[in-house]
Design a protein around this motif. Structure first.
Motif, short mmCIF file in Angstrom:
data_model
loop_
_atom_site.label_atom_id
_atom_site.label_comp_id
_atom_site.label_asym_id
_atom_site.label_seq_id
_atom_site.Cartn_x
_atom_site.Cartn_y
_atom_site.Cartn_z
N GLY A 327 38.28 40.63 26.33
CA GLY A 327 37.04 40.64 25.68
C GLY A 327 36.10 41.25 26.31
N SER A 328 36.00 41.43 27.46
CA SER A 328 35.01 42.22 28.05
C SER A 328 35.31 43.84 28.15
N ASN A 329 34.25 44.65 28.11
CA ASN A 329 34.68 46.21 27.96
C ASN A 329 34.80 46.78 29.29
N MET A 330 35.34 47.85 29.41
CA MET A 330 35.62 48.59 30.69
C MET A 330 34.47 48.47 31.69
N ARG A 331 33.31 48.80 31.11
CA ARG A 331 32.04 49.15 32.02
C ARG A 331 31.87 47.77 32.93
N GLU A 332 31.85 46.54 32.09
CA GLU A 332 31.52 45.26 32.55
C GLU A 332 32.69 44.79 33.60
N PHE A 333 33.92 44.98 33.23
CA PHE A 333 34.94 44.70 34.11
C PHE A 333 34.98 45.33 35.48
N LEU A 334 34.66 46.56 35.61
CA LEU A 334 34.43 47.36 36.50
C LEU A 334 33.24 46.97 37.52
N LEU A 336 31.91 44.10 37.31
CA LEU A 336 32.21 42.64 37.92
C LEU A 336 33.14 42.64 39.02
N GLU A 337 34.19 43.75 39.14
CA GLU A 337 34.82 43.70 40.38
C GLU A 337 34.15 44.26 41.52
N PRO A 360 26.29 41.52 30.86
CA PRO A 360 25.63 40.46 29.72
C PRO A 360 26.70 39.47 29.44
N GLU A 361 28.08 39.72 29.66
CA GLU A 361 29.03 38.74 28.87
C GLU A 361 29.59 37.82 30.05
N VAL A 365 28.70 33.80 34.69
CA VAL A 365 29.84 32.89 35.18
C VAL A 365 30.06 33.50 36.33
N TYR A 366 30.53 34.76 36.60
CA TYR A 366 30.98 35.08 38.02
C TYR A 366 29.84 34.87 39.07
N LEU A 367 28.55 35.02 38.77
CA LEU A 367 27.64 34.92 39.92
C LEU A 367 27.56 33.51 40.01
N GLU A 368 27.68 32.52 39.18
CA GLU A 368 27.80 30.85 39.66
C GLU A 368 28.80 30.72 40.37
N LEU A 369 30.20 31.38 40.12
CA LEU A 369 31.40 31.03 40.96
C LEU A 369 31.18 31.61 42.44
N HIS A 370 30.65 32.67 42.58
CA HIS A 370 30.34 33.52 43.76
C HIS A 370 29.22 32.72 44.59
N ILE A 371 28.09 32.38 43.93
CA ILE A 371 27.23 31.82 44.71
C ILE A 371 27.47 30.43 45.21
N GLU A 372 28.60 29.79 44.67
CA GLU A 372 28.91 28.43 45.33
C GLU A 372 29.75 28.60 46.66
#
Length: 583
Positions: A327-334, A336-337, A360-361, A365-372
């Motif tokens: 679902g994510s595009n390549m830009r967002e995937f990279l 995020l990584e 944006p997508e 969610v990633y931020l919430e997981l990593h913040i914890e």
């Protein structure tokens, strides 16, 4: 800023301000952004180079040198992508951009030039013709002509050949960056010039000087003559650009793939195979954008390079059709990584937050997981994390952080800090627990700790009944300390009659009333005294309470003292009130 071989390169280059672009940008702006990225990479490369020079540790020097070579390769790839994809140079200017690219990255000639020019007789120097050849191979005609003039002065017999060769080099047509000539005009001029070079070579004009003859063959685009200078070019992509300069200067972007593949095959031959860098550059020349990103992801062990390059290319509208299967595009995937990698660093995790904000997508969610998962080692760090969560309305994470910090503070017996964190978490149960600890401490020590916090609870005291009582009870002590006895008495009575105070604390409150009952001036009215008597009887009336008071001599004495004080106060009040009525 980018790679992590062994040892790791810094995750961020010095000087980087923002991780991504945020809105549609004009092409010229995107080219400038790309150049800014490259300048930062080069600055980091220069820092590494200086570090390698200054260190005396051979292992560390080797380590820095590896980093310099990696950063150099990154800048080489980025620069080519800038020319082909970001700037999208058309036929004509494309060759000029590629020449600049080669000249920027093949710079061994500069040391040779200094060595030759600093000698007593430059034209007799053993590297003289090598330098001239490199200038010609890189299309630096003015510099090549300048050196050849020294040969003509030193050898008058070659003056005629020099003038002819100099004239050919001077007249060589080159594409223009502006719109001063069409491609057709350029091709016609180049064809006439090429024929003139061919005529001089066939006439044997340079037959008596092998060096000048070799240069003339290079001007004609003779591939064998160019390949004879293989050691001076060092790379197949230098050979490619030289070959295009002297055989097809108006090459179109989509024709590059054919010249690139044949140039690499001719230059490397059968004895050597392409390196990862060669594969990446070939994918770029073939305009296989996704292959470039894929190969870079494999070759580079940190996501900085591919994340930022992909972000830039995405703003150039070159990746719009490429979505990943989840679902994510390549830009967002990279991105995020890369941001996820930053969160494992003790200080760079804050930059990871900015990167997640630009996804944006899945960014939130990633931020919430990593913040914890961030270890909250200090209150200062916890406040940083808390501020990040509050700015993004991450209410669950805010509560979680506050609860964690409140528990830590409570374990360390820092009640003020624990209460402050529980209030921020809006955790009524925990605030009640800590308020009870405050009251217990007061009963044991006879004074409150953290008075500043309790005195300034404000509306926060309404979070729980126990916290409200703590705040009001402290207010009672403050009024008593200021000798505002009537207000203190009313507040004390209200705490019991309104059932704000826990029943377990009533005896303490009644005991606090004793000094007020014993004041010279009557403080409690008859009605208030009756209320205090009722509270005392309610406290001692229960079966369990009655047994407790009977078994405890101290408690029994307190009750008797209170009854005596209340009776005396009531008598004083009745006399006072009766006197007032009589008068």
């Amino acid at each position: 800023h980018i790679l992590r071989p062994s040892p790791p390169v810094p995750s961020l280059l010095p000087g980087e301000k923002r991780p991504t672009l945020t809105s549609p940008q004009p092409p010229s702006r995107l080219v400038q952004v790309s150049k800014n990225y490259r300048s930062v990479i080069r600055a980091c490369m220069e820092d590494m180079h200086q570090a390698a020079i200054s260190t005396r540790d051979s292992a560390l020097q080797s380590q820095y040198s590896i980093q310099v070579s990696i950063l150099s390769a990154m800048e080489l790839i980025w620069n080519l992508c800038e020319i082909l994809f970001v700037e999208a140079a058309p036929a004509g200017p494309l060759l000029l951009r590629l020449l600049d690219w080669v000249q920027l990255h093949i710079c061994d000639v500069d040391n040779m030039v200094r060595e030759v020019l600093s000698s007593e007789n430059p034209s007799k120097h053993k590297l003289f013709w090598n330098v001239v050849d490199i200038f010609v191979l890189q299309g630096r005609m003015d510099e090549a002509r300048h050196l050849l003039s020294k040969e003509a002065i030193a050898n008058p017999t070659s003056m005629n050949m020099y003038k002819i060769l100099d004239d050919l080099m001077k007249k060589m047509p080159v594409p223009s960056l502006g719109n001063t000539q069409t491609l057709t005009e350029m091709e016609l001029k180049w064809q006439h010039w090429h024929e003139e070079c061919q005529r001089y070579l066939q006439d044997g004009t340079f037959a008596s000087n092998s060096h000048m003859e070799s240069i003339c063959k290079i001007l004609l685009g003779d591939e064998n003559a160019i390949l004879e200078k293989k050691e001076l070019m060092t790379t197949w992509y230098h050979f490619l650009v030289t070959r295009l300069l002297y055989s097809h200067p108006t090459v179109k972007p989509m024709e590059l793939r054919f010249y690139a593949q044949s140039s690499m095959d001719m230059f490397l031959g059968e004895e050597s195979s392409p390196e990862p860098l060669d594969t990446i550059l070939m994918a770029a020349f073939e305009f296989e954008l996704h292959q470039v990103i894929k190969e870079c992801s494999v070759a580079l062990s940190n996501w900085w390079f591919v994340a930022h390059l992909t972000d830039l290319l995405d703003h150039c509208k070159l990746l719009q059709s490429h979505n990943l299967y989840f679902g994510s595009n390549m830009r967002e995937f990279l991105l995020l990584e890369y941001a996820s990698g930053l969160f494992s660093h003790p200080s760079l995790w804050q930059l990871g937050v900015d990167y997640f904000d630009h996804c944006p997508e899945y960014g939130r969610v990633y931020l919430e997981l990593h913040i914890e998962r961030i270890p909250l080692n200090t209150e200062q760090k916890a406040l940083k994390v808390l501020r990040i969560c509050e700015q993004r309305q991450m209410h669950e994470q805010v509560r979680s952080i506050c609860k964690i910090m409140a528990m830590k503070a409570l374990r360390n017996n820092r009640l003020g800090s624990a209460l402050s964190w529980s209030i921020r978490a809006k955790d009524a149960a925990f605030a009640t627990l800590i308020s009870d600890r405050f009251l217990k401490d007061y009963c044991e020590r006879g004074c409150f700790s953290d008075l500043d916090l309790i005195d300034n609870l404000g509306p926060s005291m309404l979070l729980s009944d126990r916290l409200t009582f703590l705040g009001k009870y402290r207010e009672f002590h403050r009024l008593y300390g200021e000798k505002r006895f009537s207000e203190a008495a009313r507040l004390l009575l209200m705490l019991m009659t309104a059932h704000i105070a826990p029943c377990s604390f009533w005896m303490t409150l009644l005991t606090d009333a004793l000094p007020l009952l014993e004041q010279k001036e009557v403080i409690f009215s008859a009605e208030q005294t009756y209320e205090l008597m009722r509270c005392l009887e309610d406290l001692t009336a229960g079966k369990l309470n009655r047994q407790k008071f009977q078994d405890d001599d101290v408690e029994t004495m307190k009750v008797e003292m209170l009854r005596l004080a209340l009776a005396r106060n009531l008598a004083r009040v009745i006399v006072k009130e009766g006197t007032l009525e009589g008068s």
